[in-house]
Enzyme design. Sequence first.
Site, short mmCIF file in Angstrom:
data_model
loop_
_atom_site.label_atom_id
_atom_site.label_comp_id
_atom_site.label_asym_id
_atom_site.label_seq_id
_atom_site.Cartn_x
_atom_site.Cartn_y
_atom_site.Cartn_z
N ASP A 160 -8.53 -10.47 20.24
CA ASP A 160 -7.79 -10.65 21.50
C ASP A 160 -8.36 -9.78 22.61
O ASP A 160 -8.51 -10.22 23.75
CB ASP A 160 -6.30 -10.31 21.31
CG ASP A 160 -5.55 -11.41 20.57
OD1 ASP A 160 -5.97 -12.58 20.66
OD2 ASP A 160 -4.54 -11.10 19.92
N LYS A 169 1.13 -11.28 13.32
CA LYS A 169 -0.08 -10.45 13.47
C LYS A 169 0.01 -9.11 12.75
O LYS A 169 -0.96 -8.65 12.17
CB LYS A 169 -0.38 -10.23 14.95
CG LYS A 169 -0.84 -11.49 15.66
CD LYS A 169 -1.24 -11.20 17.08
CE LYS A 169 -1.69 -12.48 17.76
NZ LYS A 169 -2.16 -12.27 19.13
#
Length: 278
Positions: A107, A71
């Site tokens: 997220d 990420k």
Amino acid sequence: MPDPASEPRYAVLGQPVAHSLSPRIHQRFADALGVALRYEALDVAPEEFAARLESLHHQGLRGANVTLPLKERAARLCRELSPAARLSSAVNTLVRREDGWFGDNTDGVGLCCDLRDNLGVELAGKRVLLIGAGGAARGVVPALFEEGIAELVVANRTPERAAALAEDLSDCGPIQSCALASLAEIGRFGILLNATSASRHGEDLALPQSLPAPGAVAYDLSYGAAAEPFLAWAARTHATVVASDGLGMLVEQAAEAFQRWHGIRPDTAPVLRELRAG
Ligand code: ATR
């Protein structure tokens, strides 16, 4: 039948990624909405990520989800970042644009949607405890403040990392940091979020029983077995009324990614029900 080789390509990239639920979730969304796509789970080592992404682009990849441990690297490879991705320095959703990759982080929105829409938890005005200060924790901070939380306390085993998170994300809102070991002195919380990887290493967080306020919400960002130790701890405190793993967050972040790629947000309830049923 459409030719699978000519369908637009999407993928989740990570390592390990074989057990990812994302291909199943995205295929269900696509089937429900009549969208043609091919979505694969691709195992990519960190050192080969940049080259692999470039070659996948040339093979027709239009978007990707990015998971551990890629990420932060993904954020560095993007031409442009959304505010959430920029603030958290982590990207979980890549969108191909003409001039390069646009990086977003869904997220946090996924977590907030699950809390608000699926679990009926009000975030506005709340004092929230976030346990952990790694990429998973960073990724959800901007969205929590967007939902109007009053204050965030970040507690981490390594206090310096919590302090760095609080400083880096101070533009989002008031963040206090502390060591996990001194949490007992910090008071009680209505919402407790576990963003550590302790259980994945078989380790215990050793949290004080006094942490949840009566009627508190305990939420683990992991799902399945990885969430069990934290949720079992929450049950032992006899204070929590909502305890949930992060399966709903996974489905909601996927719906947000789907919307960015296809312009329509799928209905998450049937997919979440199906995954919960096994
Ligand atoms: P991720 O991207 O999943 O957040 P990470 O960056 O490795 O992964 O972060 C893992 C988080 O879990 C960190 O907050 C880590 O604490 P440290 O910063 O002190 O390493 C936390 N963590 C992992 N094992 C832990 C344990 N046994 N007890 C407490 N915290 C733990």
